[in-house]
Design a protein around this motif. Structure first.
Motif, PDB file in Angstrom:
ATOM      1  N   SER A   1       2.319   1.686  -3.376  1.00 34.93           N
ATOM      2  CA  SER A   1       1.290   2.192  -4.293  1.00 34.93           C
ATOM      3  C   SER A   1       1.036   3.673  -4.035  1.00 34.93           C
ATOM      4  CB  SER A   1      -0.006   1.402  -4.120  1.00 34.93           C
ATOM      5  OG  SER A   1       0.189   0.044  -4.433  1.00 34.93           O
ATOM      6  N   GLU A   2       0.962   4.047  -2.745  1.00 34.60           N
ATOM      7  CA  GLU A   2       0.749   5.454  -2.401  1.00 34.60           C
ATOM      8  C   GLU A   2       1.904   6.315  -2.894  1.00 34.60           C
ATOM      9  OE1 GLU A   2       0.255   5.457   1.802  1.00 34.60           O
ATOM     10  OE2 GLU A   2      -1.840   4.774   1.742  1.00 34.60           O
ATOM     11  N   GLU A   3       3.137   5.790  -2.752  1.00 31.28           N
ATOM     12  CA  GLU A   3       4.303   6.549  -3.205  1.00 31.28           C
ATOM     13  C   GLU A   3       4.309   6.682  -4.726  1.00 31.28           C
ATOM     14  OE1 GLU A   3       7.899   8.672  -3.007  1.00 31.28           O
ATOM     15  OE2 GLU A   3       6.333   8.222  -1.547  1.00 31.28           O
TER      16      GLU A   3
ATOM     17  N   ARG B   1       1.728   9.132  -5.540  1.00 32.19           N
ATOM     18  CA  ARG B   1       2.182  10.486  -5.210  1.00 32.19           C
ATOM     19  C   ARG B   1       3.142  11.011  -6.273  1.00 32.19           C
ATOM     20  NH1 ARG B   1       6.384  12.914  -3.261  1.00 32.19           N
ATOM     21  NH2 ARG B   1       7.535  10.947  -3.055  1.00 32.19           N
TER      22      ARG B   1
ATOM     23  N   ARG C   1       0.830  -1.203   0.000  1.00 33.00           N
ATOM     24  CA  ARG C   1       0.000   0.000   0.000  1.00 33.00           C
ATOM     25  C   ARG C   1       0.863   1.251   0.000  1.00 33.00           C
ATOM     26  NH1 ARG C   1      -3.384   1.214   5.234  1.00 33.00           N
ATOM     27  NH2 ARG C   1      -1.650   2.624   5.660  1.00 33.00           N
ATOM     28  N   LYS C   2       1.946   1.229   0.797  1.00 37.96           N
ATOM     29  CA  LYS C   2       2.853   2.369   0.851  1.00 37.96           C
ATOM     30  C   LYS C   2       3.524   2.582  -0.504  1.00 37.96           C
ATOM     31  CE  LYS C   2       2.785   4.224   4.974  1.00 37.96           C
ATOM     32  NZ  LYS C   2       2.549   5.668   5.178  1.00 37.96           N
TER      33      LYS C   2
END
Length: 606
Positions: A262-264, A267, A259-260
């Motif tokens: 994917s979020e990065e 972003r 998830r991190k």
């Protein structure tokens, strides 16, 4: 004290003890029964009847009425040891049957009863109803098994740490996420596996929960067995001791690395597209289905002077087309493209091309539209230039094929008219008209030849101010006839350009003659020169003539298009070509009844 008194006191004491024991037997909640050596019932207390429902008389009739049939032999064997071997039995758990047929779980304590000589004369049994306790224990076992299955099979990692953060327990899922077996993980130090930047988070959390127990959530990084860092989302629950102090911490953790990542990635993608949107020359906007602008790129303000495209600034002739195209997009959810004219804050008109595309939010409920608009004024100008160039090519081919054929008979006609002129005394006026018209035809043919083929320029260094003065002097007499004043405002430093003197002079003559033709009488023309960045010179011709309407301005320079009664429509066309050959430009602005401004930009000679 005499013996009689002692005997009486002893009897009284025995009586009091008997009363006490009798009260105890009757008030206890445990079932008490006494049997003789033959198994016959001798006594049962009230709790016995309350627990089992069987009465003393029932037991006289059937001593084993409360024992399930399949347990009678087992019961006889157990009590045989009590009666004949003097054993005490404690905590023997079995089942008994109430009078209503209901099975009850009981814990039995059996003891032999002895007489004064120590001979076993019977047995006593104390029974306690343990049904509720056994059900609670069974429920606890079931619950424990259920939660053990949950802990051992959940993808989340469950850890228990003491108040010093030493590992006490970890679920098997730790191996899937961090590569450690449960035994390996329990032997590690918790803080050694936590990312150095996150250690303080855990330490502060420990102090916080010790002082103020509560459920908290945090995100930290844990080192994988392979050395990589895993993002951990943990929910911490303090476990309290009996004295209301924190005894240990229970952590339920989830691997959120993907998830991190994917979020990065999202972003970075968002930053990339935002950077593009905020630095592109295109005008990007996001609009909801109600027409509200949710996002507008900074290029709107930089290039258009407004934060978004204003419908009222669209050219009236194009507004209906734009509304129709966007209505189509709204109705049928299809991409659309439209071109239209748009008025800037400085009243200047430009061409815009808008491409609209519908899209839905991630939940597929909210509908949006992205509109990408581009300034295509330059493209339109290039298309117009290409169109004019194609016209020039056609005109050039035509001029090249007929110019020489026209000039030969023109020469013969002009020669013979000049030869016959003295003999036609009565027709001199007609011969003069014919000669003037022949000169006009010859002039048109000369201009056609300029367009017909590339000219070899005899480039040399030309002083600009003397050249302009010679043109003014050449046309000064014509200006004086209509009381027109020609003023010159030259730069304070001499300016030189590179070019073909006669061609540059022809351009100045064409422009100055146009100004003279636009003024009826008592007018004024000014010629001004200005240096721009020491690389170019701006020559501005300004008159206060009749002016040209905004609708006609774009057509100036078209072949054979003219606003003058006797014009050919070739003068400005030829001038544009000459300026292009000299790497210069001509710009015209005009207003009806106010006049015209012609600006020529040429490179300065180094």
């Amino acid at each position: 004290m005499d013996k009689e008194t002692q005997r009486i006191d002893l009897r009284q004491e025995q009586f009091n003890m008997k009363e006490l024991l009798q009260s105890l037997v009757e008030t206890t909640t445990d079932a008490i029964s006494i049997r003789d050596m033959q198994g016959s019932i001798l006594f049962v207390n009230s709790a016995f009847e309350k627990i089992y429902g069987w009465t003393y008389q029932d037991l006289l009739n059937d001593p084993y009425c409360l024992v399930p049939e399949d347990l009678i032999n087992e019961t006889k064997e157990i009590f045989h040891e009590v009666k004949y071997e003097g054993k005490n039995i404690t905590g023997y758990e079995t089942v008994r049957q109430r009078k209503n047929g209901q099975i009850v779980l009981v814990g039995l304590t059996a003891s032999p009863i002895r007489d004064r000589e120590g001979t076993i004369v019977g047995t006593s049994v104390i029974a306690r109803d343990i049904t509720d306790r056994k059900m609670a224990e069974e429920a606890l076992v079931t619950s424990e098994a259920k939660y053990r299955i949950l802990v051992e099979n959940t993808s989340d990692v469950i850890c228990q740490h003491d108040v010093q953060m030493n590992n006490l327990f970890v679920s098997p899922s730790i191996e899937h996420h961090l590569g450690y077996t449960p035994d390996e993980f329990l032997q590690t130090n918790s803080f050694e596996l936590i990312h150095p930047d996150d250690v303080k988070i855990v330490q502060d959390l420990r102090y916080l929960l010790s002082a103020n127990p509560q459920n908290v959530q945090m995100e930290i990084r844990i080192r994988h067995k392979n050395g990589s860092w895993v993002y951990w989302e943990s929910r911490c629950v303090p476990i309290m001791s009996e004295n209301k102090e924190v005894d240990s911490f229970l952590f339920v953790s989830r691997n959120i690395t993907e998830r991190k990542q994917s979020e990065e990635a999202l972003r970075k993608s968002e930053e990339q597209y935002r950077f593009i949107a905020e630095h592109t020359a295109d005008f990007i906007s996001v609009i909801d289905k109600n027409g509200h602008v949710l996002y507008s790129s900074p290029s709107h303000l930089k290039k258009l002077g407004t934060s978004q495209i204003i419908i009222g600034n669209i050219h009236p002739e194009d507004a209906s087309l734009v509304c129709e195209r966007f209505s189509t997009m709204l109705q049928f959810h299809i991409p659309i493209t439209c071109e239209y004219r748009y008025k800037l804050e400085n009243e200047k008109w430009i061409y815009l091309e808008s491409k609209g595309m519908p899209f839905f939010s991630s939940d597929s409920e909210r509908q949006y539209f992205i509109n990408v608009t581009r300034n295509i004024t330059e493209r339109k100008q290039n298309e117009e230039l290409l169109r004019r160039t194609e016209k020039l090519s056609v005109i050039g081919e035509l001029a090249a094929s007929i110019a020489h054929e026209i000039r030969n008979p023109l020469t013969s006609l002009k020669g013979f008219i000049q030869y016959l002129r003295p003999t036609l005394s009565d027709g001199v006026i007609y011969t003069d008209i014919m000669l003037a018209e022949l000169d006009r035809i010859n002039f048109i043919v000369s201009e056609l030849l300029v367009l017909a083929k590339p000219q070899t320029l005899n480039v040399k260094r030309i002083l600009l101010h003397p050249l302009i003065e010679s043109v003014v002097k050449f046309l000064e007499s014509e200006a004086n006839l209509t009381n027109i004043t020609i003023n010159t405002i030259f730069s304070h430093i001499p300016i030189a350009i590179n070019g073909e003197e006669n061609l540059v002079k022809q351009v100045f003559i064409n422009i100055l003659k146009n100004s003279l033709d636009a003024i009826t009488a008592n007018g004024e023309i000014s010629i001004e020169t200005t240096c721009l960045h020491e690389t170019h010179v701006l020559i501005r011709f300004t008159d206060n003539g009749c002016g040209i309407s905004q609708e006609l301005l774009p057509r100036l320079g078209e072949p054979f298009y003219t606003t003058k009664e006797k014009g050919t429509g070739l003068g400005l066309l030829v001038s544009n070509k000459i300026m292009k050959d000299h790497k210069g430009t001509i710009t015209i602005s005009s207003e009806i009844n106010k006049g015209t401004i012609v600006e020529i930009m040429l490179p300065i000679s180094k």
